[in-house]
Design a protein around this motif. Sequence first.
Motif, PDB file in Angstrom:
ATOM      1  N   PHE A 192      -2.634 -16.488  -5.423  1.00 16.41           N
ATOM      2  CA  PHE A 192      -2.743 -16.297  -3.983  1.00 16.41           C
ATOM      3  C   PHE A 192      -1.443 -15.823  -3.345  1.00 16.41           C
ATOM      4  O   PHE A 192      -1.467 -15.087  -2.356  1.00 16.41           O
ATOM      5  N   ALA A 193      -0.306 -16.234  -3.887  1.00 16.01           N
ATOM      6  CA  ALA A 193       0.972 -15.765  -3.331  1.00 16.01           C
ATOM      7  C   ALA A 193       1.106 -14.259  -3.516  1.00 16.01           C
ATOM      8  O   ALA A 193       1.538 -13.537  -2.605  1.00 16.01           O
ATOM      9  N   GLU A 194       0.722 -13.765  -4.693  1.00 11.54           N
ATOM     10  CA  GLU A 194       0.750 -12.320  -4.934  1.00 11.54           C
ATOM     11  C   GLU A 194      -0.248 -11.607  -4.027  1.00 11.54           C
ATOM     12  O   GLU A 194       0.050 -10.537  -3.486  1.00 11.54           O
ATOM     13  N   ALA A 195      -1.414 -12.212  -3.841  1.00  6.88           N
ATOM     14  CA  ALA A 195      -2.417 -11.608  -2.970  1.00  6.88           C
ATOM     15  C   ALA A 195      -1.897 -11.466  -1.544  1.00  6.88           C
ATOM     16  O   ALA A 195      -2.082 -10.425  -0.898  1.00  6.88           O
ATOM     17  N   GLU A 196      -1.215 -12.511  -1.068  1.00 12.89           N
ATOM     18  CA  GLU A 196      -0.659 -12.443   0.291  1.00 12.89           C
ATOM     19  C   GLU A 196       0.370 -11.321   0.409  1.00 12.89           C
ATOM     20  O   GLU A 196       0.345 -10.539   1.373  1.00 12.89           O
ATOM     21  N   GLU A 197       1.233 -11.202  -0.561  1.00 13.78           N
ATOM     22  CA  GLU A 197       2.262 -10.155  -0.526  1.00 13.78           C
ATOM     23  C   GLU A 197       1.630  -8.761  -0.558  1.00 13.78           C
ATOM     24  O   GLU A 197       2.003  -7.877   0.221  1.00 13.78           O
ATOM     25  N   VAL A 198       0.659  -8.586  -1.448  1.00 16.86           N
ATOM     26  CA  VAL A 198       0.010  -7.278  -1.592  1.00 16.86           C
ATOM     27  C   VAL A 198      -0.745  -6.903  -0.318  1.00 16.86           C
ATOM     28  O   VAL A 198      -0.659  -5.761   0.159  1.00 16.86           O
ATOM     29  N   LEU A 199      -1.469  -7.857   0.257  1.00 11.84           N
ATOM     30  CA  LEU A 199      -2.291  -7.569   1.429  1.00 11.84           C
ATOM     31  C   LEU A 199      -1.447  -7.368   2.684  1.00 11.84           C
ATOM     32  O   LEU A 199      -1.782  -6.528   3.538  1.00 11.84           O
ATOM     33  N   LYS A 200      -0.347  -8.099   2.804  1.00 11.69           N
ATOM     34  CA  LYS A 200       0.542  -7.884   3.949  1.00 11.69           C
ATOM     35  C   LYS A 200       1.160  -6.495   3.896  1.00 11.69           C
ATOM     36  O   LYS A 200       1.310  -5.822   4.930  1.00 11.69           O
ATOM     37  N   THR A 201       1.487  -6.035   2.700  1.00  7.86           N
ATOM     38  CA  THR A 201       1.996  -4.673   2.547  1.00  7.86           C
ATOM     39  C   THR A 201       0.911  -3.655   2.892  1.00  7.86           C
ATOM     40  O   THR A 201       1.175  -2.641   3.552  1.00  7.86           O
ATOM     41  N   ALA A 202      -0.318  -3.943   2.470  1.00  8.87           N
ATOM     42  CA  ALA A 202      -1.430  -3.019   2.726  1.00  8.87           C
ATOM     43  C   ALA A 202      -1.672  -2.833   4.216  1.00  8.87           C
ATOM     44  O   ALA A 202      -1.814  -1.700   4.695  1.00  8.87           O
ATOM     45  N   VAL A 203      -1.713  -3.933   4.983  1.00  4.90           N
ATOM     46  CA  VAL A 203      -1.990  -3.798   6.419  1.00  4.90           C
ATOM     47  C   VAL A 203      -0.776  -3.275   7.175  1.00  4.90           C
ATOM     48  O   VAL A 203      -0.913  -2.681   8.258  1.00  4.90           O
ATOM     49  N   ALA A 204       0.420  -3.467   6.611  1.00  3.17           N
ATOM     50  CA  ALA A 204       1.606  -2.893   7.246  1.00  3.17           C
ATOM     51  C   ALA A 204       1.594  -1.370   7.136  1.00  3.17           C
ATOM     52  O   ALA A 204       2.009  -0.664   8.055  1.00  3.17           O
ATOM     53  N   LEU A 205       1.103  -0.868   6.006  1.00  2.00           N
ATOM     54  CA  LEU A 205       1.047   0.577   5.793  1.00  2.00           C
ATOM     55  C   LEU A 205      -0.189   1.210   6.420  1.00  2.00           C
ATOM     56  O   LEU A 205      -0.184   2.400   6.771  1.00  2.00           O
ATOM     57  N   ASP A 206      -1.267   0.434   6.560  1.00  2.00           N
ATOM     58  CA  ASP A 206      -2.519   0.946   7.119  1.00  2.00           C
ATOM     59  C   ASP A 206      -3.246  -0.212   7.777  1.00  2.00           C
ATOM     60  O   ASP A 206      -3.945  -0.980   7.109  1.00  2.00           O
ATOM     61  N   ASN A 207      -3.075  -0.338   9.095  1.00  2.00           N
ATOM     62  CA  ASN A 207      -3.684  -1.483   9.778  1.00  2.00           C
ATOM     63  C   ASN A 207      -5.093  -1.193  10.268  1.00  2.00           C
ATOM     64  O   ASN A 207      -5.648  -1.961  11.057  1.00  2.00           O
ATOM     65  N   GLN A 208      -5.692  -0.085   9.793  1.00  2.00           N
ATOM     66  CA  GLN A 208      -7.035   0.295  10.224  1.00  2.00           C
ATOM     67  C   GLN A 208      -8.107  -0.060   9.184  1.00  2.00           C
ATOM     68  O   GLN A 208      -9.176   0.543   9.178  1.00  2.00           O
ATOM     69  N   ASN A 209      -7.813  -1.004   8.328  1.00  2.00           N
ATOM     70  CA  ASN A 209      -8.739  -1.374   7.256  1.00  2.00           C
ATOM     71  C   ASN A 209      -9.245  -2.800   7.468  1.00  2.00           C
ATOM     72  O   ASN A 209      -8.563  -3.769   7.119  1.00  2.00           O
ATOM     73  N   PRO A 210     -10.436  -2.972   8.046  1.00  4.46           N
ATOM     74  CA  PRO A 210     -10.943  -4.331   8.293  1.00  4.46           C
ATOM     75  C   PRO A 210     -11.134  -5.137   7.025  1.00  4.46           C
ATOM     76  O   PRO A 210     -11.020  -6.370   7.041  1.00  4.46           O
ATOM     77  N   PHE A 211     -11.422  -4.455   5.903  1.00  9.79           N
ATOM     78  CA  PHE A 211     -11.597  -5.151   4.634  1.00  9.79           C
ATOM     79  C   PHE A 211     -10.306  -5.853   4.222  1.00  9.79           C
ATOM     80  O   PHE A 211     -10.321  -7.012   3.780  1.00  9.79           O
ATOM     81  N   ALA A 212      -9.160  -5.184   4.392  1.00 12.62           N
ATOM     82  CA  ALA A 212      -7.870  -5.785   4.041  1.00 12.62           C
ATOM     83  C   ALA A 212      -7.556  -6.966   4.954  1.00 12.62           C
ATOM     84  O   ALA A 212      -7.043  -7.998   4.500  1.00 12.62           O
ATOM     85  N   TRP A 213      -7.855  -6.821   6.247  1.00 16.56           N
ATOM     86  CA  TRP A 213      -7.622  -7.933   7.169  1.00 16.56           C
ATOM     87  C   TRP A 213      -8.493  -9.140   6.812  1.00 16.56           C
ATOM     88  O   TRP A 213      -8.048 -10.290   6.908  1.00 16.56           O
TER      89      TRP A 213
END
Length: 438
Positions: free
Chosen positions: A344-365
């Motif tokens: 889960f720690a890796e998931a949080e890091e990966v997903l925070k990077t994903a929404v920082a680069l593209d905040n228009q993805n509801p699936f990532a949020w």
Amino acid sequence: MIAVQPAAAQSILRDAETEALLQDMMAPISVAAGLKPNQVRVHLLGDPSINAFVAGSQDVYVFSGLINEAGSANEVQGVLAHELGHIMGGHAIRHAEGAGAATNISLLSLLLGAAAMAAGGGEAAMGIMMAGQQAALGKYLAFSRVQESTADAAGAQYLSKAGITGKGSLDFFKRLQNLEFRYAVKQDDDQAYGRTHPLSGDRIQALRESYVVDPAWDKPSDPAIEKRFQRVKAKLSGYMSEPARTLRNYPESDTSIPARYARAYAWHKSAYPQKALDEAKALLAADPEDPYFLELEGQVLLESGRPAEALPPLRKAVANSRNQPLISAILGHALIATENPDNFAEAEEVLKTAVALDNQNPFAWYQLGIVYANKGDQPRAALASAERYQLMGNSSSLALRNAEIAMQGLPPHSADWIRAQDISLVARAEVERGRKRR
């Protein structure tokens, strides 16, 4: 590849490889128009119609049916150049001028009709109103046809300046003309009055005069772009079409990259995960480092209930794509789906990077909200949900509710608290507009 349902009815298809290709196809045309390479965004809609349009000031929407019908990347670039002509002409904004003029005529005709009725002339009143409606429609359609002709001319200029041949543009208009012939759409001037676009034959003739004398007329298309286009077209066919149709169009005797791509999605849709994996592995045998082939393998494994096995190819896909946010979101999903707390720690890091680069993805949020909830961080889980609902359309009340929950638990005036407040204000305004409309 994922589908996101916006406020407007069609689904926006989000796919890293497709979006990268469309942006690379648009970039030289944008520069030719005096814009920055990525200033205009191209979106793909999951709709079989052969269509494209502009919305807002710098967004082009291309229908999946157009990609499927086009024979080459050059044909699609012709369409993109035309749509850019609409953007540079301000047609998405000026559309209201045409509609406004038509509305004014309609209202005037209704007022005249009311006056005739008051004078006792019922039949005369009906005639006045019908004539007024016809005049309004005619003015609006004429306005639309002028815009289309202007966009055609502007698109031809952009292609020329970018050094891209107009052969594909002409080929695509010929495809449209052939469809019109097939469906018995009349091509005479009397029919042109009732159309939003000029006659295809007239457009072809006008554009040919510009293209054949252009220095880029005999310039070959970019082979790398064309190769990528055929991949994406096959991939989209496999994702959108019925599996039986895909397998007819791309039989197993065809071992080309596009054919394997299409079949992988067809087999996956048909619940034959091993067949899909076999195609993915054949693709990786041809190019072991391709991030999109790795993404495909990981996605098939993940969606077949094998998330732990999906992690190695997805991690490699993220690394090879330089943290592409859509691929990162799939990796985050796989990490969560393992149900292993150590991931889960890796998931949080990966997903925070994903929404920082593209905040228009509801699936990532959504996935990030799961991570926060698992940590017991309910305010940030609520904020992630607010972000998600704001993007989904028709969910303003849920966005508002979650934003307010987030504000109650976040440190006042922190960055996250301010973001929750922003969402709350926008969502509240939308909810109020909805109440007034009802």
